[in-house]
Design a protein around this motif. Structure first.
Motif, mmCIF file in Angstrom:
data_model
loop_
_atom_site.group_PDB
_atom_site.id
_atom_site.type_symbol
_atom_site.label_atom_id
_atom_site.label_comp_id
_atom_site.label_asym_id
_atom_site.label_seq_id
_atom_site.Cartn_x
_atom_site.Cartn_y
_atom_site.Cartn_z
ATOM 1 N N HIS A 182 50.265 -86.341 66.716
ATOM 2 C CA HIS A 182 50.701 -87.739 66.610
ATOM 3 C C HIS A 182 52.195 -87.821 66.300
ATOM 4 O O HIS A 182 52.934 -88.585 66.944
ATOM 5 C CB HIS A 182 49.892 -88.459 65.530
ATOM 6 N N LYS B 110 43.631 -91.664 69.845
ATOM 7 C CA LYS B 110 43.754 -90.953 68.566
ATOM 8 C C LYS B 110 42.373 -90.758 67.936
ATOM 9 O O LYS B 110 42.079 -89.682 67.407
ATOM 10 C CB LYS B 110 44.652 -91.733 67.602
ATOM 11 N N LEU C 295 56.354 -96.583 72.747
ATOM 12 C CA LEU C 295 55.027 -97.135 72.482
ATOM 13 C C LEU C 295 55.131 -98.416 71.664
ATOM 14 O O LEU C 295 54.454 -99.400 71.950
ATOM 15 C CB LEU C 295 54.146 -96.111 71.760
ATOM 16 N N ALA D 67 51.506 -95.846 76.123
ATOM 17 C CA ALA D 67 50.165 -95.966 75.529
ATOM 18 C C ALA D 67 49.172 -95.053 76.241
ATOM 19 O O ALA D 67 48.360 -94.379 75.605
ATOM 20 C CB ALA D 67 49.687 -97.409 75.579
ATOM 21 N N VAL E 262 50.062 -91.365 75.323
ATOM 22 C CA VAL E 262 49.629 -91.055 73.960
ATOM 23 C C VAL E 262 48.123 -90.854 73.914
ATOM 24 O O VAL E 262 47.625 -89.876 73.328
ATOM 25 C CB VAL E 262 50.079 -92.153 72.966
ATOM 26 N N ALA E 263 47.382 -91.765 74.529
ATOM 27 C CA ALA E 263 45.922 -91.667 74.502
ATOM 28 C C ALA E 263 45.446 -90.352 75.123
ATOM 29 O O ALA E 263 44.641 -89.626 74.533
ATOM 30 C CB ALA E 263 45.295 -92.859 75.221
ATOM 31 N N ALA F 108 46.045 -96.566 72.732
ATOM 32 C CA ALA F 108 46.657 -95.457 71.990
ATOM 33 C C ALA F 108 45.803 -95.076 70.781
ATOM 34 O O ALA F 108 45.551 -93.891 70.535
ATOM 35 C CB ALA F 108 48.073 -95.827 71.555
ATOM 36 N N CYS G 66 47.934 -100.965 71.934
ATOM 37 C CA CYS G 66 47.542 -100.427 70.631
ATOM 38 C C CYS G 66 46.105 -99.905 70.691
ATOM 39 O O CYS G 66 45.812 -98.816 70.190
ATOM 40 C CB CYS G 66 47.675 -101.502 69.549
#
Length: 141
Positions: free
Chosen positions: A97, A61, A108, A121, A124-125, A57, A54
């Motif tokens: 996103h 964001k 994720l 993760a 996404v990052a 990721a 978390c």
């Protein structure tokens, strides 16, 4: 420019700085709040608990969100221009996103639930940061 001239201009330039910085901070935090609200997990609770997937990721964001907001602060013609382009910057990051969430179809969330760092993760990052870099470049001209 002499020291006296600089000191004479300082109050006006400080006010411009404070307005631009404040608007940027409001849109950065506001964008992250919106991302958190449309995410089915409680990211803040997980961050407080030290959940690594978390954190990675969400950190991506956050970085991806602030990059174009910084470009807007640097190039805006004034506060209204900054507000308009910050809305665009946040909207682009929100779309990225949503696309990533759709593409990964729950992967994720599985990593976050297991508190085990995996490819989702990291992906996404990096994608959020990449989108932020592209968004920054386009907005900074």
């Amino acid at each position: 420019m002499s020291a006296a001239e600089i000191l004479h201009l300082f109050p006006a330039t400080l006010l411009s700085f404070l307005v631009a910085f404040s608007l940027g901070a409001v849109f950065w935090v506001g964008g992250l709040v919106i991302v958190s609200l449309i995410t089915p997990i409680s990211e803040l609770t997980l961050l407080r608990a030290g959940n690594l997937p978390c954190a990675l990721a969400f950190g991506g964001k956050a970085l991806g969100m602030v990059l174009p907001i910084a470009a807007v602060a640097r190039t805006a013609a004034g506060p209204l221009d900054q507000i308009i382009w910050c809305i665009v910057a946040v909207a682009v990051q929100l779309v990225v996103h949503l696309i990533l969430t759709t593409l990964l179809a729950g992967r994720l969330k599985q990593e976050i639930d297991a508190d085990q760092l995996g490819g989702a993760a990291v992906f996404v990052a990096f994608m959020q940061v990449g989108a932020g870099i592209l968004n920054n470049a386009v907005m900074s001209g």
